[in-house]
Scaffold this motif. Structure first.
Motif, short mmCIF file in Angstrom:
data_model
loop_
_atom_site.label_atom_id
_atom_site.label_comp_id
_atom_site.label_asym_id
_atom_site.label_seq_id
_atom_site.Cartn_x
_atom_site.Cartn_y
_atom_site.Cartn_z
N MET A 134 3.05 2.60 -10.71
CA MET A 134 1.94 1.99 -9.73
C MET A 134 0.67 2.34 -10.44
O MET A 134 0.21 3.11 -10.90
CB MET A 134 2.33 2.81 -8.66
CG MET A 134 1.37 2.85 -7.49
SD MET A 134 1.74 3.54 -6.16
CE MET A 134 3.17 3.14 -5.26
N THR A 135 -0.11 1.15 -10.01
CA THR A 135 -1.47 1.39 -10.58
C THR A 135 -2.38 1.98 -9.21
O THR A 135 -1.94 2.16 -8.29
CB THR A 135 -2.00 -0.28 -10.70
OG1 THR A 135 -1.96 -0.70 -9.39
CG2 THR A 135 -1.36 -0.94 -11.34
N TYR A 136 -3.40 2.25 -9.74
CA TYR A 136 -4.51 3.19 -8.82
C TYR A 136 -4.60 2.31 -7.60
O TYR A 136 -4.86 2.71 -6.54
CB TYR A 136 -5.89 3.11 -9.67
CG TYR A 136 -6.85 3.94 -8.92
CD1 TYR A 136 -6.79 5.23 -8.74
CD2 TYR A 136 -8.01 3.42 -8.45
CE1 TYR A 136 -8.02 5.97 -7.83
CE2 TYR A 136 -8.93 3.65 -7.76
CZ TYR A 136 -9.11 5.11 -7.42
OH TYR A 136 -9.97 5.67 -7.14
N ALA A 137 -4.97 0.99 -7.78
CA ALA A 137 -5.26 -0.08 -6.63
C ALA A 137 -4.11 -0.06 -5.66
O ALA A 137 -4.29 0.00 -4.33
CB ALA A 137 -5.57 -1.28 -7.12
N ASP A 138 -2.71 0.08 -6.13
CA ASP A 138 -1.71 -0.02 -5.19
C ASP A 138 -1.61 1.04 -4.39
O ASP A 138 -1.25 1.21 -3.35
CB ASP A 138 -0.50 -0.17 -6.25
CG ASP A 138 -0.37 -1.58 -6.83
OD1 ASP A 138 -0.74 -2.50 -6.48
OD2 ASP A 138 0.52 -1.74 -7.86
N ALA A 139 -1.97 2.17 -5.27
CA ALA A 139 -1.65 3.53 -4.48
C ALA A 139 -2.79 3.73 -3.51
O ALA A 139 -2.32 4.28 -2.11
CB ALA A 139 -2.14 4.77 -5.61
N LEU A 140 -4.00 3.31 -3.70
CA LEU A 140 -5.02 3.03 -2.53
C LEU A 140 -4.82 2.32 -1.39
O LEU A 140 -4.95 2.61 -0.26
CB LEU A 140 -6.36 2.84 -3.03
CG LEU A 140 -7.19 3.65 -3.93
CD1 LEU A 140 -8.48 3.31 -4.52
CD2 LEU A 140 -7.40 5.15 -3.57
N LYS A 141 -4.21 1.34 -1.65
CA LYS A 141 -3.55 0.26 -0.64
C LYS A 141 -2.58 0.88 0.34
O LYS A 141 -2.65 0.85 1.60
CB LYS A 141 -3.09 -1.07 -1.25
CG LYS A 141 -3.94 -2.01 -1.76
CD LYS A 141 -3.17 -3.20 -2.26
CE LYS A 141 -4.03 -3.95 -3.17
NZ LYS A 141 -3.49 -5.17 -3.54
N ILE A 142 -1.79 1.76 -0.45
CA ILE A 142 -0.52 2.39 0.35
C ILE A 142 -1.03 3.70 1.09
O ILE A 142 -0.75 3.88 2.31
CB ILE A 142 0.53 2.89 -0.59
CG1 ILE A 142 1.24 1.52 -0.96
CG2 ILE A 142 1.48 3.57 0.20
CD1 ILE A 142 2.23 1.66 -2.16
N MET A 143 -1.85 4.63 0.45
CA MET A 143 -2.36 5.98 0.84
C MET A 143 -3.71 5.87 1.42
O MET A 143 -4.14 6.75 2.48
CB MET A 143 -2.22 6.88 -0.47
CG MET A 143 -1.03 6.99 -0.92
SD MET A 143 0.18 7.93 0.36
CE MET A 143 -0.80 9.80 0.75
N GLY A 144 -4.58 4.84 1.34
CA GLY A 144 -5.94 4.89 1.91
C GLY A 144 -6.76 5.62 1.03
O GLY A 144 -6.35 6.20 -0.15
N LYS A 145 -7.97 6.02 1.45
CA LYS A 145 -9.06 6.74 0.78
C LYS A 145 -8.52 8.11 0.84
O LYS A 145 -8.09 8.75 1.77
CB LYS A 145 -10.30 6.88 1.58
CG LYS A 145 -11.41 7.12 0.96
CD LYS A 145 -12.98 6.91 1.52
CE LYS A 145 -14.02 7.81 0.96
NZ LYS A 145 -14.94 7.84 1.82
N PRO A 146 -8.75 8.87 -0.35
CA PRO A 146 -8.51 10.07 -0.55
C PRO A 146 -9.47 11.16 -0.02
O PRO A 146 -10.55 10.45 0.24
CB PRO A 146 -8.38 10.36 -2.05
CG PRO A 146 -9.36 9.34 -2.65
CD PRO A 146 -9.19 8.19 -1.76
N ASP A 147 -8.88 12.26 0.48
CA ASP A 147 -10.25 13.41 1.02
C ASP A 147 -10.73 13.87 -0.24
O ASP A 147 -12.19 14.24 -0.01
CB ASP A 147 -9.18 14.52 1.59
CG ASP A 147 -8.68 14.10 2.87
OD1 ASP A 147 -9.19 13.26 3.80
OD2 ASP A 147 -7.41 14.05 2.80
N ALA A 148 -10.34 13.78 -1.28
CA ALA A 148 -11.32 14.29 -2.46
C ALA A 148 -10.62 13.73 -3.71
O ALA A 148 -9.57 13.43 -3.91
CB ALA A 148 -11.27 15.84 -2.49
N GLU A 149 -11.41 13.63 -4.60
CA GLU A 149 -10.95 12.81 -6.09
C GLU A 149 -11.68 13.76 -7.25
O GLU A 149 -12.92 13.70 -7.07
CB GLU A 149 -11.11 11.43 -6.09
CG GLU A 149 -12.19 10.73 -6.05
CD GLU A 149 -12.05 9.56 -6.18
OE1 GLU A 149 -11.66 8.62 -7.03
OE2 GLU A 149 -12.36 8.61 -5.10
N THR A 150 -11.24 13.78 -8.21
CA THR A 150 -11.83 14.29 -9.58
C THR A 150 -11.25 13.78 -10.81
O THR A 150 -10.15 13.11 -10.74
CB THR A 150 -11.55 15.77 -9.32
OG1 THR A 150 -12.37 16.32 -10.61
CG2 THR A 150 -10.34 16.48 -9.75
#
Length: 84
Positions: free
Chosen positions: A1-17
């Motif tokens: 799964m790509t980063y873009a696909d994950a964001l479409k499914i999960m939405g914006k993360p609460d934190a990222e690093t």
């Protein structure tokens, strides 16, 4: 799964690093997995992506020139705080 696909499914993360791996310090290594990108979701857990080949860790963390390309791990944790 790509980063873009994950964001479409999960939405914006609460934190990222972004963190580099030991492979980033090998001068002759130009392959993948030189860095890891972590997305944290409160009450869900963390998604871990392996970085694409090329780029330096400072560049990657500040630009979208080298977006994470492969989801390599899902850490489910209903007690996750969504912070690092």
């Amino acid at each position: 799964m790509t980063y873009a696909d994950a964001l479409k499914i999960m939405g914006k993360p609460d934190a990222e690093t972004v963190n580099n791996t030991g492979k980033a310090w090998i001068p002759t290594y130009n392959g993948t997995d030189r860095w890891r990108h972590y997305l944290a979701y409160k009450g869900q857990g963390v998604l871990v992506f392996a970085g694409a080949a090329g780029g330096e860790i400072v560049e990657i963390s500040r630009t979208k020139a080298y977006p994470p390309d492969v989801l390599i791990q899902i850490v489910h944790n209903p007690k996750d705080t969504g912070k690092f």
